[in-house]
Design a protein around this motif. Structure first.
Motif, PDB file in Angstrom:
ATOM      1  N   ASN A 114       0.836  -1.206   0.000  1.00 30.07           N
ATOM      2  CA  ASN A 114       0.000   0.000   0.000  1.00 30.07           C
ATOM      3  C   ASN A 114       0.870   1.255   0.000  1.00 30.07           C
ATOM      4  O   ASN A 114       0.665   2.184   0.798  1.00 30.07           O
ATOM      5  CB  ASN A 114      -0.949   0.006   1.200  1.00 30.07           C
ATOM      6  N   THR A 115       1.818   1.247  -0.886  1.00 31.00           N
ATOM      7  CA  THR A 115       2.805   2.325  -0.969  1.00 31.00           C
ATOM      8  C   THR A 115       2.869   2.848  -2.395  1.00 31.00           C
ATOM      9  O   THR A 115       2.788   2.080  -3.347  1.00 31.00           O
ATOM     10  CB  THR A 115       4.190   1.810  -0.542  1.00 31.00           C
ATOM     11  N   VAL A 116       3.027   4.157  -2.519  1.00 32.64           N
ATOM     12  CA  VAL A 116       3.229   4.780  -3.813  1.00 32.64           C
ATOM     13  C   VAL A 116       4.657   5.305  -3.879  1.00 32.64           C
ATOM     14  O   VAL A 116       5.146   5.894  -2.906  1.00 32.64           O
ATOM     15  CB  VAL A 116       2.231   5.930  -4.040  1.00 32.64           C
ATOM     16  N   HIS A 117       5.312   5.071  -5.003  1.00 31.42           N
ATOM     17  CA  HIS A 117       6.684   5.513  -5.191  1.00 31.42           C
ATOM     18  C   HIS A 117       6.748   6.586  -6.263  1.00 31.42           C
ATOM     19  O   HIS A 117       5.932   6.604  -7.191  1.00 31.42           O
ATOM     20  CB  HIS A 117       7.567   4.340  -5.614  1.00 31.42           C
ATOM     21  N   LEU A 118       7.725   7.448  -6.138  1.00 34.91           N
ATOM     22  CA  LEU A 118       8.033   8.408  -7.193  1.00 34.91           C
ATOM     23  C   LEU A 118       9.507   8.246  -7.525  1.00 34.91           C
ATOM     24  O   LEU A 118      10.383   8.659  -6.742  1.00 34.91           O
ATOM     25  CB  LEU A 118       7.738   9.840  -6.751  1.00 34.91           C
ATOM     26  N   GLN A 119       9.771   7.595  -8.642  1.00 35.90           N
ATOM     27  CA  GLN A 119      11.147   7.433  -9.118  1.00 35.90           C
ATOM     28  C   GLN A 119      11.522   8.681  -9.893  1.00 35.90           C
ATOM     29  O   GLN A 119      10.876   9.025 -10.877  1.00 35.90           O
ATOM     30  CB  GLN A 119      11.262   6.201 -10.009  1.00 35.90           C
ATOM     31  N   MET A 120      12.561   9.340  -9.450  1.00 38.47           N
ATOM     32  CA  MET A 120      12.983  10.601 -10.060  1.00 38.47           C
ATOM     33  C   MET A 120      14.371  10.425 -10.649  1.00 38.47           C
ATOM     34  O   MET A 120      15.341  10.202  -9.909  1.00 38.47           O
ATOM     35  CB  MET A 120      12.977  11.722  -9.026  1.00 38.47           C
TER      36      MET A 120
END
Length: 125
Positions: A76-82
């Motif tokens: 239940n996690t959202v990631h933002l790969q930058m």
């Protein structure tokens, strides 16, 4: 819903970072999770969003091709790969949670009900 953001730091231009936002509590199928950022002296701006029920992703133009938002359903996690970070990406990044958002509203911070505490991203040139 509680949101816990993590993963910020100090990097050089061209480097990568991955931000994470863990959601706890009762989350809904029609939820949208998003990332916003706020640079010093500026208003909070939309970065990216993921609409869970549609599986669609949305980005502000300045990060398209460099940032990727994704979801880990198990955690239940959202990631933002930058990737390929630039000095103008320097800001405090916030994750946000909202429900029943439509395309015309998901870029507005006012439409989100819950916010994480923010994590600092600093990109040096």
């Amino acid at each position: 819903v509680q949101l816990q953001a993590s993963g910020g730091g100090l990097v050089q231009a061209g480097d990568s970072l991955r931000l994470s936002c863990a959601a706890s509590g009762h989350t809904f199928v029609d939820a949208t999770m998003a990332w916003f950022r706020q640079a010093a002296g500026k208003e909070r701006e939309f970065v990216a969003a993921l609409r869970r029920s549609f599986g669609s992703t949305h980005y502000t133009d300045s990060v398209k091709g460099r940032f990727t938002i994704s979801r880990d359903n198990v955690k239940n996690t959202v990631h933002l790969q930058m990737n390929n970070l630039k000095p103008e990406d320097t800001a405090v990044y916030y994750c946000a949670y909202g429900r029943r958002l439509i395309l015309s509203t998901l870029r507005s911070p006012n439409m989100y009900d819950y916010w994480g505490q923010g994590t600092q991203v600093t990109v040096s040139s």
